[in-house]
Design an enzyme around this catalytic site. Structure first.
Site, mmCIF file in Angstrom:
data_model
loop_
_atom_site.group_PDB
_atom_site.id
_atom_site.type_symbol
_atom_site.label_atom_id
_atom_site.label_comp_id
_atom_site.label_asym_id
_atom_site.label_seq_id
_atom_site.Cartn_x
_atom_site.Cartn_y
_atom_site.Cartn_z
ATOM 1 N N LYS A 69 0.721 -1.207 0.022
ATOM 2 C CA LYS A 69 -0.071 0.041 0.032
ATOM 3 C C LYS A 69 0.943 1.393 0.008
ATOM 4 C CE LYS A 69 -3.762 -2.607 0.176
ATOM 5 N NZ LYS A 69 -3.355 -3.697 0.155
ATOM 6 N N GLY A 83 -10.667 -5.586 3.622
ATOM 7 C CA GLY A 83 -11.500 -4.837 5.208
ATOM 8 C C GLY A 83 -10.506 -5.298 6.333
ATOM 9 N N TYR A 114 -8.344 10.197 8.364
ATOM 10 C CA TYR A 114 -9.703 9.243 8.291
ATOM 11 C C TYR A 114 -10.900 10.398 7.589
ATOM 12 C CZ TYR A 114 -14.129 7.228 9.765
ATOM 13 O OH TYR A 114 -15.398 6.626 9.873
ATOM 14 N N GLU A 159 -9.408 2.153 -6.576
ATOM 15 C CA GLU A 159 -10.404 2.505 -5.462
ATOM 16 C C GLU A 159 -10.065 3.980 -4.834
ATOM 17 O OE1 GLU A 159 -11.660 -0.375 -2.851
ATOM 18 O OE2 GLU A 159 -11.539 -2.076 -4.518
ATOM 19 N N GLU A 187 -6.485 2.624 -2.971
ATOM 20 C CA GLU A 187 -5.691 1.395 -3.087
ATOM 21 C C GLU A 187 -6.137 0.930 -4.666
ATOM 22 O OE1 GLU A 187 -6.641 -1.470 -0.220
ATOM 23 O OE2 GLU A 187 -8.654 -1.921 -1.045
ATOM 24 N N ARG A 190 -6.596 -7.710 -9.249
ATOM 25 C CA ARG A 190 -7.575 -8.872 -9.552
ATOM 26 C C ARG A 190 -8.737 -8.582 -9.754
ATOM 27 N NH1 ARG A 190 -11.137 -8.696 -5.201
ATOM 28 N NH2 ARG A 190 -10.122 -7.952 -3.118
#
Length: 707
Positions: A105, A153, A190, A263, A276, A280
């Site tokens: 990441k 998650g 956040y 995303e 991220e 896939r």
């Protein structure tokens, strides 16, 4: 793509337990459309779907020239992609180098920044607590601590203030190491009240990149998606075009090939930030297929075969609206989500134009406890969003799955919510534990029930929630301590357990001062006569000798009666040729009985040896904590040694050892995960799966004996 057949299916053995893979077993499965199917190992993912050598061996044995990894297990594993290449097998996905770069990441963030893609304000990789504190001050609270190797998650912790930062940082690094084998973390600001938007891309080996539009994946619970739809109706067309352009640029910057998603988080002011990249196929790919008419799986295979993308970007149109609801095998009631398993007794799948149900279940299928709870994906498409919502509601009403509890009714409530109907929902729709949808259904009695704070993740749990999850925290898997009677109810078949030697009770043999009072208090606290219960019962239909140690009777300490009861049980089991299953918990020997207590170590060890010499099985489950004489004797002499997660296991405690050897012990020392890695125990099994696991081992033992 297959040299010898059109389709080869690989599966774990879902019907009989296969603990060790000894070769390629060609087997027939009912209701499968594959031309051939091969068993690759046992029901646990580490024995099958994560066993790279078994999968490659199967591919080579079957003559397969390519492997499609789907969207789980090894689909984002660079080592597996490299192993495919090494063995001359096409991995249907990006190269191992791209997977490594975007799976890291921190590296993904740097790549996107260099490509001019906006990213969430945050940090690079954190080396230690001192750096973490400084970065947290710079970023500001609230913030997220995220595992570098996280996914699905997992590996994410929300920190709301500086006061709770250090504890969360330490827990985040430990959890990351445990879940992914990589303890490195980074931090991000956040962002509240945001939408989770992902862009679908296809890229070939010749530099062509195609963006197939976005999906709104903001209906989530604990970072797990529940509903996805496309297009995202509140995103302005100009912003959509910009996001598509940026996504194509990001894929090109990463030298990406195959199907993937970029995303983003999209805030109320119209800003979007890279979060991220998933290297896939996504679970929700049918949503894009329904509105574009492009088969993503087919194009993955074509790209891997060396074909060029022959679809121009301006040919991509979004004339319809599509919605996907994930159908999970779980009970959803008053904010409590409990996994559900069992045999499907009746199945009716909805049909009609633009209604699709992707699933592997069928009438008579048994939903196992070993994998994700998702058992199907219901997808619909219509000309408008309102029509799509109505069609999805009708399809959910038509869907019938009997034998397991599922979340179709809850999905109906979500679709009917004001936030979903007007598309204003964000990722925090279900973030409060009890959703807005459920609060009206919660009675005063439920709200007033006992609540408990999980000592590991600090989430607040209700007593009914704990009961539903067998006293396991549903958020972090912390295993709360339970008494012997609870353990017996959950591990034995109903009404099958018959206790033996109940009349045996400890006495103050050596007249130790105050011991009589201690025994009296222990009996009152535990409602048991001593620290172990022994008897015979059935587990999954297999008659078994069972002993369970009682944590609330002097912390399961081992006195003369404990040793006598366990010894008698092994002797009775040997006479009947029955296996023994034991559950240990202990604070050591009972010093109030002096040498008589210490003698039980040799006594029980001898009984185990005679039992084993007679060819009988002994399975021991170590719970938190198992220490002292119990560890030194029968607990670690079993044929199969299992532990519950995070259990402390050892003879002396870590503090005593450190003080004795004058050295700092390694992180996680004496915890189950540490001991499993070093071969001291055979398996770590979640309490919710223990009965199934032990049943399979017992039945395997019986089958072996019969042979």
């Amino acid at each position: 793509m297959m040299a010898q057949s059109a389709c080869v299916l690989i599966e774990s053995d879902g019907e009989k337990f296969t603990p060790y893979f000894t070769g390629i077993n060609k087997v027939k499965f009912r209701n499968k459309l594959a031309d051939e199917s091969y068993c690759i190992g046992g029901v646990l993912s580490k024995d099958s779907y994560l066993n790279q050598n078994n999968i490659i061996s199967t591919a080579l044995a079957s003559g397969a020239s390519a492997i499609h990894p789907g969207y789980g297990f090894l689909s984002e594993n660079p080592g597996f992609a490299a192993l495919c290449q090494k063995n001359g097998i096409a991995f249907i996905g990006p190269s191992d180098k791209v997977i490594s770069k975007m799976g890291d990441k921190d590296m993904a963030r740097k790549t996107m920044i260099e490509a001019g893609v906006p990213v969430i304000p945050g940090s690079s990789l954190i080396e230690d607590l001192t750096q973490a504190v400084e970065e947290a001050k710079r970023i500001g609270f609230p913030l997220l601590i995220k595992a570098r190797s996280g996914g699905g998650g997992r590996g994410i912790r929300l920190v709301k203030s500086a006061e709770e930062f250090e504890q969360n940082y330490n827990m985040a690094t430990q959890e990351a190491l445990s879940a992914f084998g990589d303890g490195m973390v980074y931090m991000e600001k956040y962002l509240k009240h945001v939408k989770h938007i992902e862009m679908q891309i296809l890229a070939d080996n010749y530099g062509n990149v195609l963006c197939l539009g976005e999906r709104d994946c903001s209906v989530q619970r604990k970072n797990q998606k529940l509903i996805e739809e496309s297009p995202a109706v509140l995103i302005p067309e100009e912003t959509r075009r910009k996001m598509m352009e940026v996504s194509a640029k990001a894929a090109a910057a990463a030298n990406y090939t195959g199907a993937g998603t970029i995303e983003y988080l999209y805030d109320k002011d119209g800003n979007f930030y890279f979060m991220e990249m998933n290297t896939r196929l996504q679970v929700e790919h049918p949503v894009t297929e329904m509105i574009t008419g492009i088969d993503l799986v087919k194009w993955q295979i074509r790209i891997a075969a060396g074909l060029k993308l022959n679809i121009p970007q301006d040919a991509i149109t979004f004339d319809n609206h599509a919605i996907e609801c994930r159908i999970n095998a779980e009970k959803v009631h008053q904010g409590i989500y409990r996994a559900s398993g069992g045999k499907i007794e009746m199945l009716h799948i909805p049909g009609g134009p633009q209604v699709r149900f992707d699933t592997a279940i069928y009438h008579g299928y048994t939903v196992p406890p070993f994998y994700d709870s998702m058992i199907g994906k219901l997808i619909v498409s219509a000309k408008t969003r309102d029509e799509a919502i109505r069609k999805m509601k009708a399809a959910l009403c038509e869907l019938i799955i009997e034998g397991v509890e599922h979340n179709a009714e809850f999905q109906m409530e979500l679709l009917s919510s004001e936030e979903f109907e007007n598309a204003t929902y964000t990722t925090d729709l279900l973030a409060e534990g009890y959703s807005k949808l459920e609060r009206s259904a919660v009675s005063n009695e439920t709200l007033d029930e006992l609540t408990v704070t999980c000592p590991r993740c600090k989430n607040t749990l209700t007593s009914s929630e704990l009961l539903n999850w067998l006293n396991v925290c549903p958020y972090c898997r912390y295993h709360f301590r339970i008494n012997t009677r609870q353990r017996l109810r959950w591990i034995c078949d109903k009404d099958s357990f018959v206790e033996i030697d109940k009349e045996l009770e400890s006495t103050n043999i050596i007249n130790f001062p105050g011991y009589d009072k201690k025994l009296e208090n222990a009996r009152l606290e535990s409602a048991e006569s001593d620290a172990v219960i022994c008897g015979f019962g059935t587990i999954g239909g297999v008659e078994t000798a069972i002993f369970v140690m009682e944590p609330y009777f002097m912390m399961g300490s081992m006195g003369s009666v404990v040793g006598e009861k366990i010894t008698r049980l092994f002797e009775a089991a040997r006479e009947k040729n029955k296996p023994v299953v034991g559950f240990t918990v202990s604070g050591g020997a009972r010093m109030q009985e002096g040498i008589l207590s210490l003698m039980q170590m040799a006594k029980t060890s001898g009984a185990v040896k005679l039992h084993s010499d007679a060819g009988n099985l002994f399975i021991c489950v170590l719970t938190d904590p198992t220490t002292g004489g119990v560890t030194a004797s029968f607990a670690m002499e079993a044929d199969i040694i299992i532990s519950e997660p995070f259990a402390l296991i050892g003879f002396a405690g870590p503090r005593v050892i450190e003080q004795t050897i004058k050295k700092k012990l390694p992180s996680g020392f004496q915890r189950a995960e540490f001991l499993l890695e070093r071969g001291f125990i055979d398996e770590i099994v979640d309490r919710r799966n223990l009965k199934t696991y032990i049943t399979q081992v017992l039945k395997l033992h019986i089958k072996t004996d019969n042979n």
